[in-house]
Design an enzyme around this catalytic site. Structure first.
Site, PDB file in Angstrom:
ATOM      1  CG  ASP A 107      15.309  -0.150   1.456  1.00 47.14           C
ATOM      2  OD1 ASP A 107      15.761   0.435   2.464  1.00 47.14           O
ATOM      3  OD2 ASP A 107      14.263  -0.812   1.480  1.00 47.14           O
ATOM      4  CB  THR A 133      -0.889   0.047   1.257  1.00 46.47           C
ATOM      5  OG1 THR A 133      -0.027   0.163   2.412  1.00 46.47           O
ATOM      6  CG2 THR A 133      -1.734  -1.201   1.394  1.00 46.47           C
ATOM      7  CG  ASP A 146      17.146  -3.302   2.658  1.00 40.58           C
ATOM      8  OD1 ASP A 146      16.905  -3.560   3.848  1.00 40.58           O
ATOM      9  OD2 ASP A 146      16.404  -3.631   1.728  1.00 40.58           O
TER      10      ASP A 146
HETATM   11  C1  PRP Z   1      12.045   4.212   3.872  1.00 42.01           C
HETATM   12  C2  PRP Z   1      12.745   5.515   4.213  1.00 42.01           C
HETATM   13  C3  PRP Z   1      11.639   6.355   4.779  1.00 42.01           C
HETATM   14  C4  PRP Z   1      10.436   5.914   3.968  1.00 42.01           C
HETATM   15  C5  PRP Z   1      10.181   6.901   2.877  1.00 42.01           C
HETATM   16  O1  PRP Z   1      11.920   3.435   5.007  1.00 42.01           O
HETATM   17  O2  PRP Z   1      13.840   5.383   5.077  1.00 42.01           O
HETATM   18  O3  PRP Z   1      11.419   6.132   6.168  1.00 42.01           O
HETATM   19  O4  PRP Z   1      10.764   4.626   3.394  1.00 42.01           O
HETATM   20  O5  PRP Z   1       9.028   6.577   2.173  1.00 42.01           O
HETATM   21  P1  PRP Z   1       7.703   7.432   2.235  1.00 42.01           P
HETATM   22  O6  PRP Z   1       8.085   8.886   2.116  1.00 42.01           O
HETATM   23  O7  PRP Z   1       6.932   6.967   1.015  1.00 42.01           O
HETATM   24  O8  PRP Z   1       6.977   7.126   3.508  1.00 42.01           O
HETATM   25  P2  PRP Z   1      11.463   1.877   4.951  1.00 42.01           P
HETATM   26  O9  PRP Z   1       9.980   1.745   4.935  1.00 42.01           O
HETATM   27  O10 PRP Z   1      12.184   1.220   3.804  1.00 42.01           O
HETATM   28  O11 PRP Z   1      11.954   1.324   6.344  1.00 42.01           O
HETATM   29  P3  PRP Z   1      13.455   0.990   6.829  1.00 42.01           P
HETATM   30  O12 PRP Z   1      14.167   2.317   6.996  1.00 42.01           O
HETATM   31  O13 PRP Z   1      13.237   0.288   8.113  1.00 42.01           O
HETATM   32  O14 PRP Z   1      14.095   0.138   5.752  1.00 42.01           O
END
Ligand code: PRP
Length: 207
Positions: free
Chosen positions: A199, A107, A202
């Site tokens: 990412d 989503t 990661d």
């Molecule tokens: C990534 C990133 C942000 C978010 C950005 O985190 O570090 O927190 O996605 O996306 P958005 O602006 O669309 O919300 P992720 O969900 O990959 O989590 P992680 O840092 O734990 O890998």
């Protein structure tokens, strides 16, 4: 994009290029993220309020300055952790809050899983850090929960921002100034930033 400040600096541009490069291994990515956060922090903290104090040099009295606000740094887990030291190295007295938010892969909506915040948010400068601003869902969520807990003076700092995320924050949080090293082109259909840097979570942790 009036809410966004792009921080221009030759060293930031050089570092960001290395961070974007798919060949950069995780240890080097982590080092570069720390160093780039430090360069961003130098600019973001430029206008912290200061207060005049009287001191004495070895030769005579003079006027100096101390910081006149508390600062709370809030990384969005996980990737934001890689930027914390770049900020708190200048602010040993800063408090650190943690917000655990991940983006649902299907989503693309943010999912909260952890929150631990220090007291005094209402009187502090609160600086939210995360390398990526994609849809803006995670940042929007973080800023809303900080405001609900009393934060008034907020800034959001990232490495790369997508126009979609910048617009969302301008709409939802017009009072929050955004800082980035670069404004990227767009999101792809998986809501990844293009050209982006992959990412960040990661890459910084080698997962
Ligand atoms: C990534 C990133 C942000 C978010 C950005 O985190 O570090 O927190 O996605 O996306 P958005 O602006 O669309 O919300 P992720 O969900 O990959 O989590 P992680 O840092 O734990 O890998």
């Amino acid at each position: 994009m009036e809410n966004l400040t792009i921080i221009q600096h030759a060293l930031i541009q050089r570092n960001l290029t290395l961070l974007r490069d798919r060949r950069t291994p995780h240890g080097e990515f982590r080092r570069l993220l720390h160093q780039t956060a430090s360069l961003l922090a130098y600019e973001v903290l430029r206008d912290l309020p200061v207060r005049a104090v009287e001191i004495e040099t070895p030769l005579e009295p003079t006027v100096g300055y101390v910081l006149d606000t508390e600062v709370v740094v809030v990384p969005i887990l996980r990737a934001g952790l890689g930027m914390v030291d770049g900020f708190v190295q200048y602010l040993p007295e800063a408090r650190i809050g943690h917000l655990g938010i991940y983006r649902d892969e299907a989503t693309h909506r943010p999912v909260d899983y952890y929150a631990k915040l220090p007291p005094g948010l209402e009187r502090a400068w609160v600086i939210v850090i995360d390398p990526m601003l994609a849809t803006g869902g995670s940042a929007d969520d973080a800023l809303s929960s900080l405001k609900a807990r009393g934060a008034r003076q907020l800034r959001f700092v990232c490495l790369v921002a997508a126009p979609e995320g910048v617009r969302r924050l301008a709409d939802r949080h017009p009072d929050v100034r955004l800082y980035a090293a670069a404004l990227d082109r767009e999101l792809n259909r998986h809501a990844f930033i293009l050209p982006g840097l992959g990412d960040a979570g990661d890459r910084v942790f080698g997962t």
